[in-house]
Design an enzyme around this catalytic site. Structure first.
Site, mmCIF file in Angstrom:
data_model
loop_
_atom_site.group_PDB
_atom_site.id
_atom_site.type_symbol
_atom_site.label_atom_id
_atom_site.label_comp_id
_atom_site.label_asym_id
_atom_site.label_seq_id
_atom_site.Cartn_x
_atom_site.Cartn_y
_atom_site.Cartn_z
ATOM 1 N N LYS A 76 57.357 57.107 30.875
ATOM 2 C CA LYS A 76 58.573 56.990 30.063
ATOM 3 C C LYS A 76 58.691 58.186 29.107
ATOM 4 C CE LYS A 76 57.632 52.508 29.156
ATOM 5 N NZ LYS A 76 57.846 51.084 28.760
ATOM 6 N N TYR B 183 65.775 46.980 33.710
ATOM 7 C CA TYR B 183 65.263 46.034 32.705
ATOM 8 C C TYR B 183 66.149 44.798 32.550
ATOM 9 C CZ TYR B 183 61.653 49.378 31.340
ATOM 10 O OH TYR B 183 60.552 50.200 31.327
ATOM 11 N N ASN C 254 55.114 52.674 24.749
ATOM 12 C CA ASN C 254 53.870 52.386 25.487
ATOM 13 C C ASN C 254 53.666 53.264 26.724
ATOM 14 O OD1 ASN C 254 55.798 51.145 27.033
ATOM 15 N ND2 ASN C 254 54.788 49.152 27.128
ATOM 16 N N HIS D 85 55.517 52.505 32.507
ATOM 17 C CA HIS D 85 55.968 51.220 33.034
ATOM 18 C C HIS D 85 55.466 51.153 34.469
ATOM 19 C CE1 HIS D 85 58.454 47.956 34.512
ATOM 20 N NE2 HIS D 85 58.698 48.730 35.555
ATOM 21 N N GLU E 193 62.711 48.187 41.995
ATOM 22 C CA GLU E 193 62.723 49.264 41.002
ATOM 23 C C GLU E 193 62.743 50.638 41.656
ATOM 24 O OE1 GLU E 193 59.497 48.396 38.284
ATOM 25 O OE2 GLU E 193 60.416 46.507 37.690
HETATM 26 P P1 CMP Z 1 57.512 47.965 30.246
HETATM 27 O O1 CMP Z 1 56.266 47.755 31.003
HETATM 28 O O2 CMP Z 1 58.347 49.165 30.528
HETATM 29 O O3 CMP Z 1 58.418 46.661 30.430
HETATM 30 C C1 CMP Z 1 59.347 46.242 29.490
HETATM 31 C C2 CMP Z 1 59.293 47.044 28.233
HETATM 32 O O4 CMP Z 1 59.906 46.449 27.126
HETATM 33 C C3 CMP Z 1 57.832 47.191 27.811
HETATM 34 O O5 CMP Z 1 57.135 48.027 28.682
HETATM 35 C C4 CMP Z 1 57.990 47.682 26.401
HETATM 36 O O6 CMP Z 1 58.355 49.051 26.368
HETATM 37 C C5 CMP Z 1 59.174 46.833 25.974
HETATM 38 N N1 CMP Z 1 58.755 45.579 25.328
HETATM 39 C C6 CMP Z 1 58.138 44.555 25.878
HETATM 40 N N2 CMP Z 1 57.929 43.575 24.979
HETATM 41 C C7 CMP Z 1 58.421 44.028 23.834
HETATM 42 C C8 CMP Z 1 58.515 43.488 22.529
HETATM 43 N N3 CMP Z 1 58.022 42.278 22.238
HETATM 44 N N4 CMP Z 1 59.080 44.245 21.591
HETATM 45 C C9 CMP Z 1 59.574 45.438 21.903
HETATM 46 N N5 CMP Z 1 59.533 46.024 23.124
HETATM 47 C C10 CMP Z 1 58.954 45.312 24.089
#
Ligand code: CMP
Length: 151
Positions: free
Chosen positions: A10, A50, A113, A116, A127
């Site tokens: 990301k 998403y 993070n 993904h 996806e």
């Molecule tokens: P990802 O694995 O890309 O899948 C969904 C994304 O939403 C996740 O990583 C985070 O970047 C984001 N995400 C998931 N849970 C939360 C949360 N509780 N608060 C904010 N962002 C979230």
């Protein structure tokens, strides 16, 4: 059985210069990258990817984040690739992610993070179809394939 997964570095991973680190870990594990490209994800595609989070309070901020700079998207093959990749990247929240995982080693905050990855083979197909055509997914043999698997 060889499984196919989808992984995306990301915008924070790209802008922080962590692509090489992530790709290196995937390669060293024995996974096979069969398609890869850097793209600026549009809001339309991000919202499709998403979709399951649409009603969550973080949805808008998530869409802003993934569309804020380029991402590196890839298709990856390997035995139980979905599970193997989820283990390599670690828990969604980097605070909870084990050291030794990508999120555990390089991230501090759930909304940033780095990576993904698909959570099931079915979602992987959905996806990766948002980003790649069939022709863009390549077929080749890695030199270590016979040593990675016994069959
Ligand atoms: P990802 O694995 O890309 O899948 C969904 C994304 O939403 C996740 O990583 C985070 O970047 C984001 N995400 C998931 N849970 C939360 C949360 N509780 N608060 C904010 N962002 C979230």
């Amino acid at each position: 059985m060889i499984e196919r997964s989808f992984l995306m570095i990301k915008p924070d991973g790209v802008v922080r210069g962590l692509c090489g680190e992530v790709i290196s870990r995937l390669e060293k594990k024995g996974l096979k990258i069969v398609a890869m490209k850097m793209i600026q994800v549009t809001r339309e595609i991000a919202e499709k990817q998403y979709e399951i989070h649409r009603e969550k309070e973080f949805f808008k901020s998530l869409i802003n984040y993934v569309t804020s700079a380029p991402s590196l998207v890839m298709v990856i093959d390997g035995k139980e690739a979905v599970k193997v990749i989820r283990n390599l990247i670690g828990a969604t929240n980097p605070v909870e992610a084990n050291s030794g995982t990508i999120r555990g080693d390089f991230a501090m905050f759930i909304e940033r993070n780095i990576v993904h990855a698909a959570d099931s083979p079915e979602n992987a197909i959905k996806e990766l179809s948002l980003y790649f055509s069939e022709e863009e997914i390549l077929s080749y043999k890695k030199v270590d394939e016979d040593w990675l698997y016994s069959e």
